[in-house]
Design a protein around this motif. Structure first.
Motif, mmCIF file in Angstrom:
data_model
loop_
_atom_site.group_PDB
_atom_site.id
_atom_site.type_symbol
_atom_site.label_atom_id
_atom_site.label_comp_id
_atom_site.label_asym_id
_atom_site.label_seq_id
_atom_site.Cartn_x
_atom_site.Cartn_y
_atom_site.Cartn_z
ATOM 1 N N VAL A 1 -8.580 0.967 -3.401
ATOM 2 C CA VAL A 1 -8.271 -0.364 -2.735
ATOM 3 C C VAL A 1 -8.557 -0.895 -1.485
ATOM 4 O O VAL A 1 -9.017 -0.066 -0.745
ATOM 5 C CB VAL A 1 -6.703 -0.364 -2.964
ATOM 6 N N ALA A 2 -8.583 -2.056 -1.255
ATOM 7 C CA ALA A 2 -8.633 -2.690 0.062
ATOM 8 C C ALA A 2 -7.199 -3.166 0.418
ATOM 9 O O ALA A 2 -6.588 -3.608 -0.222
ATOM 10 C CB ALA A 2 -9.562 -3.944 -0.017
ATOM 11 N N VAL A 3 -7.062 -2.922 1.852
ATOM 12 C CA VAL A 3 -5.713 -3.172 2.297
ATOM 13 C C VAL A 3 -5.805 -4.354 3.475
ATOM 14 O O VAL A 3 -6.780 -4.362 4.129
ATOM 15 C CB VAL A 3 -5.234 -1.845 3.038
ATOM 16 N N SER A 4 -4.881 -5.225 3.428
ATOM 17 C CA SER A 4 -4.649 -6.222 4.150
ATOM 18 C C SER A 4 -4.226 -5.789 5.762
ATOM 19 O O SER A 4 -3.557 -4.626 5.800
ATOM 20 C CB SER A 4 -3.683 -7.353 3.929
ATOM 21 N N LYS A 5 -4.875 -6.566 6.753
ATOM 22 C CA LYS A 5 -4.252 -6.153 8.048
ATOM 23 C C LYS A 5 -4.322 -7.630 8.872
ATOM 24 O O LYS A 5 -5.028 -8.465 8.378
ATOM 25 C CB LYS A 5 -5.204 -5.453 9.081
ATOM 26 N N GLU B 1 -8.675 -4.471 -5.592
ATOM 27 C CA GLU B 1 -8.881 -3.090 -6.233
ATOM 28 C C GLU B 1 -10.166 -2.809 -6.641
ATOM 29 O O GLU B 1 -10.716 -3.236 -7.707
ATOM 30 C CB GLU B 1 -7.525 -3.258 -7.674
ATOM 31 N N TYR B 2 -10.937 -1.663 -6.112
ATOM 32 C CA TYR B 2 -12.170 -1.357 -6.469
ATOM 33 C C TYR B 2 -12.282 -0.685 -7.684
ATOM 34 O O TYR B 2 -13.259 -0.649 -8.767
ATOM 35 C CB TYR B 2 -12.928 -0.842 -5.515
ATOM 36 N N PHE C 1 0.738 -0.970 0.085
ATOM 37 C CA PHE C 1 0.036 -0.140 0.098
ATOM 38 C C PHE C 1 0.943 1.311 0.071
ATOM 39 O O PHE C 1 1.793 1.364 0.823
ATOM 40 C CB PHE C 1 -0.983 -0.061 1.271
ATOM 41 N N ASP C 2 0.646 2.271 -1.087
ATOM 42 C CA ASP C 2 1.362 3.404 -1.152
ATOM 43 C C ASP C 2 0.395 4.660 -1.157
ATOM 44 O O ASP C 2 -0.333 4.706 -2.000
ATOM 45 C CB ASP C 2 2.083 3.317 -2.232
ATOM 46 N N PRO C 3 0.222 5.242 0.163
ATOM 47 C CA PRO C 3 -0.693 6.293 0.090
ATOM 48 C C PRO C 3 -0.673 7.606 -0.962
ATOM 49 O O PRO C 3 -1.582 8.198 -1.376
ATOM 50 C CB PRO C 3 -0.633 6.942 1.661
ATOM 51 N N MET C 4 0.404 7.407 -1.511
ATOM 52 C CA MET C 4 0.738 8.612 -2.731
ATOM 53 C C MET C 4 0.079 7.935 -4.076
ATOM 54 O O MET C 4 -0.375 9.208 -4.881
ATOM 55 C CB MET C 4 2.166 8.593 -2.960
ATOM 56 N N VAL C 5 -0.362 6.638 -4.242
ATOM 57 C CA VAL C 5 -1.046 6.290 -5.258
ATOM 58 C C VAL C 5 -2.173 5.660 -5.117
ATOM 59 O O VAL C 5 -3.072 5.282 -5.995
ATOM 60 C CB VAL C 5 -0.115 5.590 -6.462
ATOM 61 N N HIS C 6 -2.512 5.005 -3.906
ATOM 62 C CA HIS C 6 -3.679 4.152 -3.457
ATOM 63 C C HIS C 6 -4.562 5.030 -2.386
ATOM 64 O O HIS C 6 -3.861 5.740 -1.622
ATOM 65 C CB HIS C 6 -3.190 3.159 -2.690
ATOM 66 N N HIS C 7 -5.836 4.832 -2.455
ATOM 67 C CA HIS C 7 -6.784 5.235 -1.611
ATOM 68 C C HIS C 7 -7.579 4.372 -0.918
ATOM 69 O O HIS C 7 -8.186 3.365 -1.752
ATOM 70 C CB HIS C 7 -7.617 6.411 -2.162
ATOM 71 N N ALA C 8 -7.078 4.094 0.454
ATOM 72 C CA ALA C 8 -7.543 2.725 1.136
ATOM 73 C C ALA C 8 -9.223 2.882 1.220
ATOM 74 O O ALA C 8 -9.691 4.133 1.740
ATOM 75 C CB ALA C 8 -6.955 2.411 2.410
ATOM 76 N N MET C 9 -10.064 2.173 0.694
ATOM 77 C CA MET C 9 -11.492 2.245 1.315
ATOM 78 C C MET C 9 -11.937 1.185 2.274
ATOM 79 O O MET C 9 -13.041 1.223 2.908
ATOM 80 C CB MET C 9 -12.262 1.639 -0.216
ATOM 81 N N ALA C 10 -11.119 0.074 2.465
ATOM 82 C CA ALA C 10 -11.466 -0.955 3.208
ATOM 83 C C ALA C 10 -10.105 -1.602 3.771
ATOM 84 O O ALA C 10 -9.158 -1.758 3.263
ATOM 85 C CB ALA C 10 -12.373 -1.942 2.630
ATOM 86 N N GLN C 11 -10.240 -2.421 5.007
ATOM 87 C CA GLN C 11 -9.109 -3.038 5.575
ATOM 88 C C GLN C 11 -9.827 -4.403 5.543
ATOM 89 O O GLN C 11 -11.003 -4.585 6.094
ATOM 90 C CB GLN C 11 -8.637 -2.775 6.898
ATOM 91 N N VAL C 12 -9.023 -5.539 5.309
ATOM 92 C CA VAL C 12 -9.606 -6.772 5.061
ATOM 93 C C VAL C 12 -8.490 -7.547 5.931
ATOM 94 O O VAL C 12 -7.170 -7.619 5.908
ATOM 95 C CB VAL C 12 -9.465 -7.403 3.827
ATOM 96 N N GLU C 13 -9.259 -8.450 7.081
ATOM 97 C CA GLU C 13 -8.256 -9.183 8.057
ATOM 98 C C GLU C 13 -7.862 -10.315 7.266
ATOM 99 O O GLU C 13 -8.642 -11.195 6.682
ATOM 100 C CB GLU C 13 -8.941 -9.604 9.132
ATOM 101 N N ARG C 14 -6.497 -10.623 7.036
ATOM 102 C CA ARG C 14 -6.045 -11.812 6.220
ATOM 103 C C ARG C 14 -4.544 -12.169 6.950
ATOM 104 O O ARG C 14 -3.745 -11.230 7.179
ATOM 105 C CB ARG C 14 -5.589 -11.438 4.658
ATOM 106 N N ASP C 15 -4.600 -13.642 7.137
ATOM 107 C CA ASP C 15 -3.314 -14.065 7.854
ATOM 108 C C ASP C 15 -2.205 -14.684 6.786
ATOM 109 O O ASP C 15 -1.172 -15.133 7.204
ATOM 110 C CB ASP C 15 -3.674 -14.924 8.950
#
Length: 195
Positions: free
Chosen positions: A169-173, A152-153, A128-142
């Motif tokens: 985008v959706a970003v993992s956590k 990517e939405y 994830f790069d906040p300069m080119v991506h806009h996080a819309m959601a966080q998804v729990e993924r192990d």
């Protein structure tokens, strides 16, 4: 010639006049020298300001030329999105000729936009790069690292080196450990044993 006549130098000045003029001209020379130095400093500052102005105008002109098509590109991006969406929703029942026509149109449109400097921002599977991506959601993924783009939405685009639309985008956590629930169960079990 007699002794009464003053001595005249090569320039035609009498020696007595030269001494008086020399005394007066020393003060005048200092004053003129100071004025000359002040004028020179003003000129140099003005010249430096003008050079900076020329550089700034030149850079602004280059940027204007470089990004002249930015508004047009931004207006065409929804059309690209709609064509891509149409291709994703094509089923086997739909006329394949129509789907091929949409695909060819999309390919040619993207080729033309790329010719003028438009590029897609890589997102899915990237960090994830906040300069080119806009996080819309966080998804729990192990199964993947934290702060990775998992979905990517909407595609993002750059015009040359400038982001004109960030990727949504959706970003993992990492999943939250269930220690709290385990502790609560343990406390309940302990209370039951005491009773």
């Amino acid at each position: 010639m007699g002794d009464d006549q003053p001595i005249v130098d090569k320039e035609g000045n009498a020696s007595g006049e030269t001494e008086v003029a020399g005394a007066l001209s020393a003060d005048a020379a200092d004053r003129i020298s100071a004025e000359l130095q002040e004028s020179t400093d003003k000129y140099l500052r003005l010249y430096a300001d003008f050079e900076n102005y020329k550089k700034r105008v030149s850079k602004d002109k280059e940027d204007l030329i470089k990004y002249a098509n930015e508004n047009l590109m931004q207006e065409l991006l929804p059309a690209v999105d709609h064509l891509e969406m149409a291709l994703r929703h094509v089923s086997d029942k739909v006329n394949t000729g129509l789907a091929q026509g949409v695909e060819i149109t999309l390919k040619e449109l993207k080729k033309t936009l790329q010719k003028f400097g438009l590029t897609e921002i890589e997102a899915e599977g990237r960090s994830f790069d906040p300069m080119v991506h806009h996080a819309m959601a966080q998804v729990e993924r192990d199964d993947i690292d934290e702060n990775m783009v998992v979905e990517e939405y909407r595609k993002g685009y750059m015009l040359k080196d400038k982001v004109i639309r960030a990727a949504l985008v959706a970003v993992s956590k990492k999943p939250v450990k269930e220690e709290k629930s385990e502790r609560a169960e343990l406390q309940i079990n302990m209370k039951e044993e005491e009773s």
